[in-house]
Design an enzyme around this catalytic site. Sequence first.
Site, short mmCIF file in Angstrom:
data_model
loop_
_atom_site.label_atom_id
_atom_site.label_comp_id
_atom_site.label_asym_id
_atom_site.label_seq_id
_atom_site.Cartn_x
_atom_site.Cartn_y
_atom_site.Cartn_z
N ASP A 78 0.85 -1.20 0.00
CA ASP A 78 0.00 0.00 0.00
C ASP A 78 0.88 1.24 0.00
O ASP A 78 2.07 1.17 0.34
CB ASP A 78 -0.91 -0.01 1.24
CG ASP A 78 -2.17 0.85 1.05
OD1 ASP A 78 -2.27 1.55 0.02
OD2 ASP A 78 -3.03 0.83 1.95
N LYS A 79 0.31 2.33 -0.42
CA LYS A 79 1.02 3.62 -0.38
C LYS A 79 0.01 4.69 0.03
O LYS A 79 -1.20 4.51 -0.08
CB LYS A 79 1.67 3.96 -1.73
CG LYS A 79 0.76 4.11 -2.91
CD LYS A 79 0.09 5.45 -3.06
CE LYS A 79 0.99 6.65 -3.14
NZ LYS A 79 0.13 7.89 -3.27
N HIS A 80 0.53 5.79 0.53
CA HIS A 80 -0.35 6.90 0.88
C HIS A 80 0.49 8.17 0.81
O HIS A 80 1.71 8.13 0.92
CB HIS A 80 -0.90 6.71 2.30
CG HIS A 80 -2.21 7.40 2.51
ND1 HIS A 80 -3.42 6.84 2.14
CD2 HIS A 80 -2.51 8.62 3.03
CE1 HIS A 80 -4.40 7.69 2.44
NE2 HIS A 80 -3.88 8.78 2.98
N SER A 81 -0.20 9.28 0.62
CA SER A 81 0.53 10.55 0.55
C SER A 81 -0.02 11.46 1.63
O SER A 81 -1.20 11.38 1.98
CB SER A 81 0.30 11.15 -0.84
OG SER A 81 0.54 12.53 -0.82
N THR A 118 -7.95 11.30 -3.86
CA THR A 118 -8.06 10.28 -4.91
C THR A 118 -9.52 9.89 -5.18
O THR A 118 -9.92 9.67 -6.32
CB THR A 118 -7.25 9.03 -4.49
OG1 THR A 118 -5.91 9.47 -4.27
CG2 THR A 118 -7.25 7.96 -5.55
N ARG A 166 -12.04 18.00 9.90
CA ARG A 166 -10.76 18.72 9.80
C ARG A 166 -10.72 19.56 8.52
O ARG A 166 -10.21 20.67 8.51
CB ARG A 166 -9.59 17.73 9.81
CG ARG A 166 -9.32 17.09 11.15
CD ARG A 166 -8.40 15.89 11.03
NE ARG A 166 -7.12 16.23 10.47
CZ ARG A 166 -6.40 15.44 9.65
NH1 ARG A 166 -6.86 14.25 9.31
NH2 ARG A 166 -5.26 15.83 9.17
N SER A 181 -4.53 9.77 11.10
CA SER A 181 -5.47 9.62 9.98
C SER A 181 -4.92 8.62 8.96
O SER A 181 -5.62 7.70 8.53
CB SER A 181 -5.67 11.01 9.34
OG SER A 181 -6.11 10.92 8.01
N LYS A 185 -6.03 4.29 8.59
CA LYS A 185 -6.60 3.78 7.33
C LYS A 185 -5.73 2.65 6.77
O LYS A 185 -6.23 1.64 6.30
CB LYS A 185 -6.64 4.91 6.28
CG LYS A 185 -7.80 5.88 6.48
CD LYS A 185 -8.05 6.68 5.24
CE LYS A 185 -7.02 7.75 5.00
NZ LYS A 185 -7.28 9.03 5.63
N LYS A 186 -4.43 2.85 6.84
CA LYS A 186 -3.53 1.86 6.25
C LYS A 186 -3.55 0.56 7.05
O LYS A 186 -3.44 -0.51 6.49
CB LYS A 186 -2.10 2.39 6.18
CG LYS A 186 -1.92 3.67 5.37
CD LYS A 186 -2.16 3.50 3.90
CE LYS A 186 -3.55 3.86 3.48
NZ LYS A 186 -3.81 3.73 2.04
N1 URA Z 1 -3.99 12.10 3.99
C1 URA Z 1 -4.77 11.53 4.93
O1 URA Z 1 -5.32 10.44 4.73
N2 URA Z 1 -4.94 12.18 6.09
C2 URA Z 1 -4.37 13.35 6.35
O2 URA Z 1 -4.57 13.87 7.43
C3 URA Z 1 -3.57 13.96 5.37
C4 URA Z 1 -3.39 13.30 4.19
#
Ligand code: URA
Length: 434
Positions: A78-81, A118, A166, A181, A185-186
């Site tokens: 997985d990846k996230h930004s 996304t 937020r 956050s 999720k990850k």
């Molecule tokens: N991406 C997220 O999922 N959460 C954040 O708070 C910032 C970027």
Amino acid sequence: MLELIEKKQRGEELTAEEIARLIAGYGTGAVPDYQMAALLMAIYFQGLSEDETTSLTSALLESGDRWELPAKFHPVLDKHSTGGVGDKTSLLMVPMLAAAGYKVPKMSGRGLAHTGGTIDKLESIPGFRAELSRNDALRQLDDIGCVIMSQSEGLVPAEKKLYALRDVTGTVSQPGLIISSILSKKLASGATHIIIDVKYGSGAFFPSQADAESFARTLVAISRNFKPEVAAAVTDMSQPLGSAVGNALEVAEVLRIAEQRDVECEVSALCIGLGGALLKMAGEVEDAEQGEDILAQTIADGRAAEKLRALVGAQGGDLDAFRREMGDLGRKTCKVAITARSGGVISGLDALAIGQFCHRQGAGRSRKGEAVNPWVGVVLHKKTGDAVAPGDLLAEAYARLDCDQRSVEEAVRSAYIIGEEAPAPRLIGTILTG
Ligand code: URA
């Protein structure tokens, strides 16, 4: 709740039990938005310790289900930004990894402040469904190797609620809130190896490289309290990534990159670099370069494009209809050309100014739950380092139909700094592994 708000307001640390109670109460509705907003603002100013951030991550994770994926799917990547302007990395990187044979159950978010999300991007494709049941997501993962979904079916529901709050309360950029956050999720979707793209620069939530590196260190340290392996790459977001900013425009850019097999562009380079580090961390390759070659090949031979089409199709998206809609942008938006007033070299292109412009046009939200305008945005024809002559086309804005053309022109032109020399290009900086 009032006591806890005041405790945080005084800069005191909340206990794990207090945080768990707060998040559980917010999830059930016992804690209303206005009190949670006040707490978020107290956190924004007073910060969260590493212990508080770990407790918040766990509490968010506990608010819903946690998927265990079958061993036959491992390694699950997985990846996230942390968020940026024109950051369309997931749209290319997820199909690339799946095309290389890996399973990628990606849970994504919607736009946050001036940064795009996304899910909002993918929902510009007619018919695209981001809310999948667990069974549908797992079946899709088995069939095609990748899923991009929102937090549906009880996956971190409290995070979804908090994220939306937020977004409209000016409390996005607090590091502990971002870490909890992302990690919650990850952790919920069952990945075994995760790379986090930590962006710095005007379009990111961390202005300087030093801030982003410090955030990345904390993120990796906190991730050690949980099972998956997490790496963080610090990358540049001083100018928008790639050439398009805006929900549908970014999807169109990724389709073009994948279908034209453009291995060299900035977006491909970032996806290949992050993916190489991820494959190395997962022990799938001896070094990151080997991973990069494997992933570049998925673009070069068209497998990434095929996988992207398969992902969109499996989630109900109609790319023919999307292309027809894009052909009709002229009737949905007001197109404004922005030209250079002077000649020289682009020495800066302010990602924040472009992101805020798109947000004002309706690409992002000012109120919780608001619909976004999928069609508005900017296509950048010149970027940092490009030479320009007076009158050259810098960018094209796709603004709201009721826009004032002159102010659109000024807003986009003001993002460009034309000087005599450009800073040295930089895309990926430090990569930290847990
Ligand atoms: N991406 C997220 O999922 N959460 C954040 O708070 C910032 C970027």
